[in-house]
Design an enzyme around this catalytic site. Structure first.
Site, PDB file in Angstrom:
ATOM      1  N   ASP A  16      14.768  59.116  72.889  1.00  0.00           N
ATOM      2  CA  ASP A  16      14.208  58.725  74.420  1.00  0.00           C
ATOM      3  C   ASP A  16      15.106  57.435  74.905  1.00  0.00           C
ATOM      4  OD1 ASP A  16      12.373  58.348  76.553  1.00  0.00           O
ATOM      5  OD2 ASP A  16      10.800  58.981  75.340  1.00  0.00           O
ATOM      6  N   LYS A  27      11.624  61.072  64.648  1.00  0.00           N
ATOM      7  CA  LYS A  27      13.008  61.839  65.343  1.00  0.00           C
ATOM      8  C   LYS A  27      13.038  61.380  66.614  1.00  0.00           C
ATOM      9  CE  LYS A  27      14.162  64.957  62.175  1.00  0.00           C
ATOM     10  NZ  LYS A  27      12.909  65.395  61.304  1.00  0.00           N
ATOM     11  N   LEU A  28      13.174  60.101  66.743  1.00  0.00           N
ATOM     12  CA  LEU A  28      12.734  59.601  67.980  1.00  0.00           C
ATOM     13  C   LEU A  28      14.236  59.714  68.978  1.00  0.00           C
ATOM     14  CD1 LEU A  28      12.061  55.861  67.131  1.00  0.00           C
ATOM     15  CD2 LEU A  28      10.490  57.332  68.245  1.00  0.00           C
ATOM     16  N   GLY A  49      16.263  75.974  50.120  1.00  0.00           N
ATOM     17  CA  GLY A  49      17.017  76.950  49.120  1.00  0.00           C
ATOM     18  C   GLY A  49      17.941  75.872  48.202  1.00  0.00           C
ATOM     19  N   ASP A  69       9.421  59.468  60.124  1.00  0.00           N
ATOM     20  CA  ASP A  69      10.209  60.568  60.749  1.00  0.00           C
ATOM     21  C   ASP A  69       9.604  61.084  62.031  1.00  0.00           C
ATOM     22  OD1 ASP A  69      11.959  62.606  61.142  1.00  0.00           O
ATOM     23  OD2 ASP A  69      11.297  63.775  59.427  1.00  0.00           O
ATOM     24  N   GLY A 109      19.325  67.616  42.993  1.00  0.00           N
ATOM     25  CA  GLY A 109      20.732  67.109  42.350  1.00  0.00           C
ATOM     26  C   GLY A 109      21.925  67.499  43.081  1.00  0.00           C
ATOM     27  N   GLY A 158      16.236  69.718  52.512  1.00  0.00           N
ATOM     28  CA  GLY A 158      16.526  70.896  52.300  1.00  0.00           C
ATOM     29  C   GLY A 158      16.577  71.336  50.952  1.00  0.00           C
ATOM     30  N   ILE A 205      11.425  52.870  75.321  1.00  0.00           N
ATOM     31  CA  ILE A 205      10.358  53.702  74.792  1.00  0.00           C
ATOM     32  C   ILE A 205      10.399  53.591  73.351  1.00  0.00           C
ATOM     33  CG2 ILE A 205       9.229  55.961  74.680  1.00  0.00           C
ATOM     34  CD1 ILE A 205       8.746  54.228  77.438  1.00  0.00           C
TER      35      ILE A 205
END
Ligand code: BMP
Length: 225
Positions: free
Chosen positions: A66, A63-64, A178, A61, A182, A173, A70
């Site tokens: 660019d 989160k590329l 919170g 992960d 499921g 999440g 690159i």
């Protein structure tokens, strides 16, 4: 159904912690997601070690976000570590960015997962306003999956309806942020990404087993009434 996020483990005391974590949770999980903190702390050696500990898929992960060249170079660096997929942001667009990343993905075998929406509140400020474009982009680019938030199941339902069944939905999440285990699966996600609820537990294996049990109960309830 369950992907464990190792960011790295919160209770990590020694490097051995990852070995203990993986041994404890492996039978309950579909895969692992490692983040930038993991990579900075353990390096590529750490990913290779994780690869030796499990046969399950590993998602990097990063989160590329660019230019294509690159992102493509980054993926090539990861390709020999045993990583199966990378997460990239969708907002960089197709031409000159995701187009190149997806081509590299075909050559290296490292799949691409796009962020379509995020689990924190601020996702509504910008990202969620473009969800239609991001979902269309996911289809156009032919990525293997998207990220959509367990904290807003209506977004998952919307994405599932628009995407049909072929693109996987990964949903973070659950737990500390919170949402109930499921709940994202019931809204149409394929995988729930769970981090601290499991990695921060004194007994990660037991925590993963419990999450899986709650997932299965809720899933069978929402599918069979
Ligand atoms: P936790 O279950 O401890 O809240 O961890 C969630 C994991 O999912 C973290 O690795 C985080 O980087 C990731 N994530 C998220 O929480 N929300 C998103 O919208 C996208 C993510 O990748």
């Amino acid at each position: 159904m369950l992907v464990v996020a190792i960011d790295p483990p919160v209770r990590e005391e020694k490097d051995k912690r990852i070995d203990i974590l993986v041994r404890g949770v492996d039978e309950y999980v579909s895969g692992y997601k490692i983040g930038i903190p993991f990579l900075l702390k353990h390096g590529k050696q750490g990913i290779r070690r994780l690869r030796r500990l499990t046969e399950k898929p590993i998602i990097a992960d990063l989160k590329l976000a660019d230019i294509g060249d690159i992102m493509s170079t980054t993926v090539k660096h990861l390709a020999n570590t045993g990583v199966n997929a990378v997460i990239a942001h969708a907002f960089v667009g197709y031409n000159g960015a995701l187009e190149t990343l997806v081509k590299t993905s075909m050559v290296t075998g490292v799949g691409v997962i796009l962020v379509a929406s995020m689990s924190h509140d601020g996702s509504r400020e910008f990202i969620d306003k473009h969800i239609d474009e991001f979902l269309d982009l996911a289809v156009k680019a032919g990525v293997e999956g998207i990220v959509a938030p367990a904290t807003r199941p209506n977004v998952i339902r919307y994405a599932r309806e628009r995407l049909g069944g072929s693109i996987k939905i990964y949903s973070p999440g659950i737990g500390i942020q919170g949402a109930e285990p499921g709940s994202a699966l019931c809204a149409g996600a394929n995988y729930e990404i769970v981090g601290r609820l499991i990695t921060g537990s004194k007994n990660p294996g037991e925590a993963a087993r419990e999450v899986r049990e709650i997932q299965l109960k809720r899933w069978s309830k929402c599918h069979h009434g």
